[in-house]
Scaffold this active site. Structure first.
Site, short mmCIF file in Angstrom:
data_model
loop_
_atom_site.label_atom_id
_atom_site.label_comp_id
_atom_site.label_asym_id
_atom_site.label_seq_id
_atom_site.Cartn_x
_atom_site.Cartn_y
_atom_site.Cartn_z
N PRO A 1 2.88 -0.08 2.90
CA PRO A 1 3.69 -0.14 1.68
C PRO A 1 3.01 0.63 0.54
O PRO A 1 1.82 0.46 0.30
CB PRO A 1 3.75 -1.63 1.36
CG PRO A 1 3.39 -2.32 2.62
CD PRO A 1 2.48 -1.39 3.36
N GLU A 2 3.77 1.48 -0.13
CA GLU A 2 3.22 2.28 -1.24
C GLU A 2 3.75 1.72 -2.55
O GLU A 2 4.45 0.70 -2.56
CB GLU A 2 3.57 3.75 -0.98
CG GLU A 2 3.02 4.14 0.39
CD GLU A 2 3.28 5.58 0.85
OE1 GLU A 2 3.39 6.47 0.01
OE2 GLU A 2 3.37 5.77 2.08
N LYS B 1 -1.07 -0.37 -5.53
CA LYS B 1 -0.55 -1.16 -4.41
C LYS B 1 -1.03 -2.61 -4.47
O LYS B 1 -0.95 -3.34 -3.49
CB LYS B 1 -0.98 -0.52 -3.09
CG LYS B 1 -0.56 0.94 -2.96
CD LYS B 1 -1.07 1.51 -1.65
CE LYS B 1 -1.20 3.01 -1.71
NZ LYS B 1 -1.93 3.54 -0.55
N ARG C 1 -6.35 8.67 8.35
CA ARG C 1 -4.98 8.17 8.25
C ARG C 1 -4.05 9.19 8.89
O ARG C 1 -4.36 10.38 8.88
CB ARG C 1 -4.61 7.99 6.76
CG ARG C 1 -5.66 7.26 5.94
CD ARG C 1 -5.46 5.78 5.97
NE ARG C 1 -4.16 5.44 5.44
CZ ARG C 1 -3.90 5.32 4.14
NH1 ARG C 1 -4.84 5.51 3.26
NH2 ARG C 1 -2.69 5.00 3.74
#
Ligand code: ZN
Length: 284
Positions: A2-3, A51, A255
């Site tokens: 989630p950003e 975040k 990532r």
């Protein structure tokens, strides 16, 4: 992961159900957060920075949670649950009011801080892409910090220090939008282009807050929301080349970065263009 746009919606939802209400039940299943009893105190507001979700609670306390890769906050009517429903090993936080039960599942961080120390605790974060006080000067300083980053432009976008709130989805999408190779050294990308990318992220992520799930294309249908993110093995929406994915960033914190080798100027280092590696089936 989630950003900032997703975290914004989560914080807004929690704020709607918790603000102004006394906490009747508080369980923090986290070793360092368990000894401060917040029961009986009211939630003043739930907000977020980058975040991080921040519950500001009466008496000068802040509960900070982070969703990590796949954490979530669920909001239930207590009547819809059986007493055993929250005895789930993945539940890290339980907050109950008279009307609602909020369950933090698979959270990556749970901490209770003095509200006065929030700034210091989050001092490592660069300007938040969705900050209410964002302006041209803030944008320029974020762009300058990205341009000065010692790693690739893709890794710089993911690093929360030059600018915060952007994760794997939005960094892949902005680099695709600007036909930029994610593995170019940040210092070698035209600084004016970086400024445009920062502006694009701000506009697009603000727009995304209005949707139930993040969408870059405007479509809310599954599989149609992004141009490259989580689309490895599928044809590029612009040129038809197969979208690929490769790890990016410092070796210990790689990532997935999705990209189109044709639109974005070539294969990633280490990608020989063969069948997709083990990351190829991953991603949201
Ligand atoms: Zn393409």
């Amino acid at each position: 992961m989630p950003e900032a746009d997703t975290v914004w919606r989560v914080a807004q939802r929690l704020n709607t159900v918790l603000a102004g209400q006394p906490l009747r039940l508080v369980e923090l299943r986290w070793p360092t957060a368990a000894d401060i009893d917040l029961t009986g105190r009211s939630t003043l507001e739930v907000t977020r920075r980058a975040k991080h979700i921040l519950h500001r609670i009466e008496g000068g306390w802040t509960l900070r949670t982070h969703l990590g890769l796949d954490g979530m906050w669920q909001v239930w009517r207590p009547t819809d649950m059986t007493p055993t429903s929250w005895h789930n090993p993945e539940t890290r936080a339980v907050l109950g009011t008279d009307d609602w039960l909020c369950l933090g599942q698979r959270l990556r961080m749970v901490d209770v801080w003095r509200t006065s120390s929030e700034g210091e605790k989050l001092a490592h974060l660069g300007p938040d892409i969705l900050a209410p006080d964002w302006n041209a000067d803030v944008a320029a300083s974020a762009a300058a910090a990205l341009s000065a980053h010692g790693d690739t432009i893709g890794a710089a976008m993911l690093d929360q220090r030059p600018m915060s709130g952007v994760g794997t989805l939005w960094s892949a999408e902005v680099l695709f939008a600007y036909r930029t190779h994610p593995w170019l050294a940040a210092r070698d990308v035209d600084p004016e282009l970086v400024t445009e990318m920062v502006d694009w992220l701000r506009v697009m992520m603000l727009r995304s807050v209005e949707h139930p799930v993040p969408s870059v294309t405007g479509s809310q249908r599954r599989g149609e929301r992004t141009y490259v993110h989580a689309r490895s093995g599928h044809p590029c929406r612009r040129c038809g080349t197969i979208v690929r994915v490769q790890g990016i960033g410092p070796p210990t914190r790689q990532r997935p970065m999705f990209y189109c080798p044709t639109c974005q100027g070539g294969l990633a280092p280490g990608d020989r263009g063969g069948r997709l590696g083990p990351l190829g089936s991953r991603g949201r």
